[in-house]
Scaffold this motif. Structure first.
Motif, PDB file in Angstrom:
ATOM      1  N   TRP A   1       0.810  -1.226   0.000  1.00 43.52           N
ATOM      2  CA  TRP A   1       0.000   0.000   0.000  1.00 43.52           C
ATOM      3  C   TRP A   1       0.845   1.279   0.000  1.00 43.52           C
ATOM      4  N   ASP A   2       2.088   1.208   0.530  1.00 40.19           N
ATOM      5  CA  ASP A   2       2.950   2.395   0.594  1.00 40.19           C
ATOM      6  C   ASP A   2       4.210   2.188  -0.241  1.00 40.19           C
ATOM      7  N   ALA A   3       4.079   1.486  -1.358  1.00 38.28           N
ATOM      8  CA  ALA A   3       5.242   1.128  -2.180  1.00 38.28           C
ATOM      9  C   ALA A   3       6.038   2.344  -2.632  1.00 38.28           C
ATOM     10  N   GLU A   4       5.372   3.467  -2.859  1.00 34.50           N
ATOM     11  CA  GLU A   4       6.081   4.652  -3.353  1.00 34.50           C
ATOM     12  C   GLU A   4       7.078   5.188  -2.342  1.00 34.50           C
ATOM     13  N   ASN A   5       6.955   4.808  -1.069  1.00 34.81           N
ATOM     14  CA  ASN A   5       7.883   5.273  -0.038  1.00 34.81           C
ATOM     15  C   ASN A   5       8.870   4.196   0.402  1.00 34.81           C
ATOM     16  N   VAL A   6       8.953   3.097  -0.339  1.00 29.49           N
ATOM     17  CA  VAL A   6       9.971   2.063  -0.086  1.00 29.49           C
ATOM     18  C   VAL A   6      11.212   2.435  -0.882  1.00 29.49           C
ATOM     19  N   GLY A   7      12.341   2.576  -0.213  1.00 30.21           N
ATOM     20  CA  GLY A   7      13.525   3.139  -0.850  1.00 30.21           C
ATOM     21  C   GLY A   7      14.380   2.187  -1.657  1.00 30.21           C
ATOM     22  N   LEU A   8      14.222   0.892  -1.490  1.00 30.99           N
ATOM     23  CA  LEU A   8      15.052  -0.092  -2.178  1.00 30.99           C
ATOM     24  C   LEU A   8      14.237  -0.871  -3.199  1.00 30.99           C
ATOM     25  N   ASP A   9      14.916  -1.335  -4.234  1.00 29.83           N
ATOM     26  CA  ASP A   9      14.292  -2.236  -5.201  1.00 29.83           C
ATOM     27  C   ASP A   9      14.401  -3.684  -4.767  1.00 29.83           C
ATOM     28  N   GLY A  10      15.368  -3.962  -3.895  1.00 33.21           N
ATOM     29  CA  GLY A  10      15.535  -5.330  -3.436  1.00 33.21           C
ATOM     30  C   GLY A  10      16.641  -5.464  -2.415  1.00 33.21           C
TER      31      GLY A  10
ATOM     32  N   VAL B   1      24.744   4.498   1.424  1.00 35.28           N
ATOM     33  CA  VAL B   1      23.674   3.759   2.099  1.00 35.28           C
ATOM     34  C   VAL B   1      23.048   4.691   3.128  1.00 35.28           C
ATOM     35  N   LYS B   2      21.779   4.976   2.976  1.00 36.21           N
ATOM     36  CA  LYS B   2      21.091   5.942   3.832  1.00 36.21           C
ATOM     37  C   LYS B   2      20.014   5.257   4.679  1.00 36.21           C
ATOM     38  N   ASN B   3      19.840   5.785   5.891  1.00 37.40           N
ATOM     39  CA  ASN B   3      18.763   5.378   6.809  1.00 37.40           C
ATOM     40  C   ASN B   3      18.885   3.945   7.303  1.00 37.40           C
ATOM     41  N   MET B   4      20.096   3.370   7.222  1.00 37.15           N
ATOM     42  CA  MET B   4      20.275   2.034   7.790  1.00 37.15           C
ATOM     43  C   MET B   4      20.736   2.208   9.231  1.00 37.15           C
ATOM     44  N   GLU B   5      19.782   2.560  10.070  1.00 39.04           N
ATOM     45  CA  GLU B   5      20.058   2.863  11.462  1.00 39.04           C
ATOM     46  C   GLU B   5      19.516   1.758  12.358  1.00 39.04           C
ATOM     47  N   LEU B   6      20.238   1.495  13.452  1.00 36.77           N
ATOM     48  CA  LEU B   6      19.767   0.500  14.411  1.00 36.77           C
ATOM     49  C   LEU B   6      18.537   1.029  15.137  1.00 36.77           C
ATOM     50  N   ASN B   7      17.516   0.193  15.240  1.00 39.55           N
ATOM     51  CA  ASN B   7      16.337   0.562  16.006  1.00 39.55           C
ATOM     52  C   ASN B   7      16.603   0.419  17.501  1.00 39.55           C
TER      53      ASN B   7
ATOM     54  N   VAL C   1      15.361   2.168   4.287  1.00 39.55           N
ATOM     55  CA  VAL C   1      16.737   2.192   3.786  1.00 39.55           C
ATOM     56  C   VAL C   1      16.725   2.513   2.294  1.00 39.55           C
ATOM     57  N   THR C   2      17.698   3.285   1.850  1.00 37.91           N
ATOM     58  CA  THR C   2      17.820   3.543   0.425  1.00 37.91           C
ATOM     59  C   THR C   2      19.283   3.720   0.059  1.00 37.91           C
TER      60      THR C   2
END
Length: 577
Positions: free
Chosen positions: A265-274, A556-562, A573-574
């Motif tokens: 439903w929110d595919a447009e805001n998913v930053g990676l293709d795979g 590599v952006k937004n690959m942060e530890l939760n 992540v993107t």
């Protein structure tokens, strides 16, 4: 994450969650399976048509992709990536809307009834709509004794109406509430209509929003799951997904591949293709893959930190993850010894925690002198850190450990004894067991330590079944509250592998969950006192709080530890070149 919520089982480096959740945690290997990222290039080094493919490494196979059965951080990371629950954890630990709109969620005045309003445009990867009935089925399945879930009873019991009665058994496996046992239709979760989910709680839970973002609470499509039978989640063809990614390939013990879900439903805001994941146990191999440009992030420990810490792509981050010794007081061959407090105290304090960090990790990890990590959560009214309120316990004390050891010898009547110490099979795990063997045998005369290094999945099984004497365990938080650590060690708890039991401890945890649920001062006081009891009795032996060191490419952006739940939120992540 950690039994690893990770158990806390935490596997990015065989830590278990678990990590747990996450989780069940594992052996504390900070990277050999650290989630790492890389991009696959297709049409030119920086072409516009270049797909954003993240290549990452794990040190172990995913133990399961069944949301009801997952307990470790590896499984939870990828279930979080391929499923969508009510809420989701965003970078920085923010809880955001998932299938439920957070702003529309209704909570009754007494805090016992939560009503979630679901999106009506979410679908499964087979085209079926995702509805409130899918949540009802999934939650009932997780609490059903026949499913054999660990996280289901751990999360639901004492919280969701009738969950305890449906699943609770005594130490012999007999139902505590025979008239209700297994009657999952009595669980306090109802589909009011296709897109309205109502949950009835037994007690108010200030952290229930965090629960709603955890992977065990994701929905499952009943018709599909039942059609797969025992094969559900064993292979790609036995799964359907509703999250940001779908799993398209799974070569067991070798690799797995995720692709962006075009129907999310929110595919447009998913930053990676795979995402492409390979299993690599050897640290040197993992570092070489990074150096050759085949992965974009690699975890470091030991000598690799000294080698790379001055580079601009080096990073480090403290985690709210605690590693500790569990002593098997019930089913182990040496249970008589493990039941002796002085014996446990000698093992828990008879080594240098700082030297362990300096020798094995060589990073910014810190000694742990309690169960709840520092800088994880603060008192909601006073702002005081839980760690400061409880104080330091079981600090390294060789001389004191030797005194306790001599007392144990007198009380148990032995001069020499051999114990087995279990951990994972990665390089860091083997360094860990070797370090403890050296320290214990040198500091505690008459002790011989046999080492047992086994694959992560096997270590989880042996721990769960009580087939160990001393095991190196870890736990990362599943939700943002001290309780995610504290209730691990209630009598007969799902992740209480060493069979610790104390009535006063149990009573305090119960009070914190029930009578004190809406009084934060009393609630925190009860949890602090409970931790002090656990430490005074040497219920476990805290070792260290992990910092994670790594190399990561700047694109590599937004690959942060939760700060809790799955280690990474791959949705955000993107790659930006």
């Amino acid at each position: 994450m950690k039994k690893t919520k990770w158990f806390l089982l935490l596997v990015l480096g065989l830590v278990l969650s678990m990590f747990l959740a996450a989780c069940g945690g594992d052996d504390g290997d900070e990277n050999a399976g650290d989630d790492t990222g890389n991009e696959e290039q297709n049409e030119g080094e920086n072409g516009e048509d270049e797909e954003k493919i993240l290549r990452i490494l794990e040190s172990a196979e995913i133990p399961t992709m069944d949301p009801s059965l997952a307990t470790d951080v590896v499984a939870l990371n990828f279930i979080d990536a391929t499923y969508e629950g009510l809420y989701r954890v965003a970078p920085g630990g923010e809880i955001v809307s998932g299938l439920a709109n957070k702003d529309e969620t209704e909570v009754s005045e007494d805090g016992l009834t939560w009503t979630f309003h679901l999106r009506d445009d979410a679908t499964w990867s087979n085209g079926e709509p995702v509805t409130a009935h899918d949540f009802v089925y999934s939650w009932r399945r997780a609490i059903d004794p026949e499913t054999g879930s660990q996280y289901g009873p751990y999360f639901f019991s004492g919280l969701v109406k009738n969950a305890t009665e449906i699943s609770a058994t005594d130490e012999d496996g007999n139902p505590l509430y025979p008239d209700m046992f297994g009657k999952v239709e009595e669980l306090g979760v109802t589909a009011v209509d296709d897109y309205t989910l109502q949950v009835e709680l037994v007690n108010p839970a200030p952290y229930f929003e965090s629960f709603a973002a955890f992977p065990v609470f994701v929905p499952l499509n009943e018709e599909f799951v039942e059609s797969q039978g025992e094969n559900f989640a064993l292979e790609v063809e036995n799964m359907i997904f509703n999250g940001p990614f779908v799993m398209t390939e799974w070569k067991h013990e070798e690799s797995w591949t995720l692709e962006k879900n075009p129907d999310y439903w929110d595919a447009e805001n998913v930053g990676l293709d795979g995402i492409e994941v390979s299993v690599v146990k050897e640290r040197s191999t993992a570092v070489n893959l990074y150096e050759s440009g085949e992965v974009d992030r690699v975890g470091l420990s030991g000598d690799f930190i000294d080698q790379y810490k001055t580079r601009p792509d080096y990073g480090t981050a403290m985690e709210p993850v605690t590693f500790y010794l569990q002593f098997n007081r019930e089913s182990a061959e040496k249970a008589e010894y493990m039941n002796n407090e002085n014996f446990r105290r000698a093992l828990a304090t008879g080594f240098s925690k700082q030297e362990f960090i300096d020798v094995v990790y060589k990073n910014d990890s810190v000694p742990a002198n309690g169960l709840v990590p520092k800088e994880f959560v603060k008192h909601p009214e006073t702002g005081e850190d839980f760690r400061d309120l409880s104080g330091d316990h079981l600090v390294s004390d060789i001389e004191g450990a030797q005194e306790a050891w001599e007392k144990a010898k007198e009380e148990l009547g032995f001069d020499e004894v051999t114990i087995t110490f279990m951990s994972g099979d990665t390089e860091t795990s083997k360094l860990t067991t070797e370090f403890f063997k050296d320290q214990w045998e040198n500091n505690l005369p008459g002790l011989t330590v046999e080492l047992k290094n086994v694959p992560f999945k096997e270590r989880l099984r042996l721990s769960r079944e009580g087939l160990f004497e001393v095991v190196f365990s870890g736990w990362g938080p599943d939700y943002l509250d001290p309780m995610t650590f504290m209730d691990l060690f209630v009598t007969d708890g799902s992740y209480n592998d060493g069979s610790y039991s104390n009535e006063q401890f149990d009573e305090l945890i119960e009070l914190a969950k029930t009578e004190y649920a809406q009084d934060q001062n009393k609630r925190w006081e009860a949890m602090v006192q409970a931790e002090q009891i656990l430490m005074d009795e040497v219920g476990i032996g805290p070792v260290f709080q992990r910092a994670r060191s790594f190399l990561q490419q700047p694109y590599v952006k937004n690959m942060e530890l939760n700060p809790f739940g799955p280690d990474f939120s791959f949705k955000y992540v993107t790659i930006e070149k």
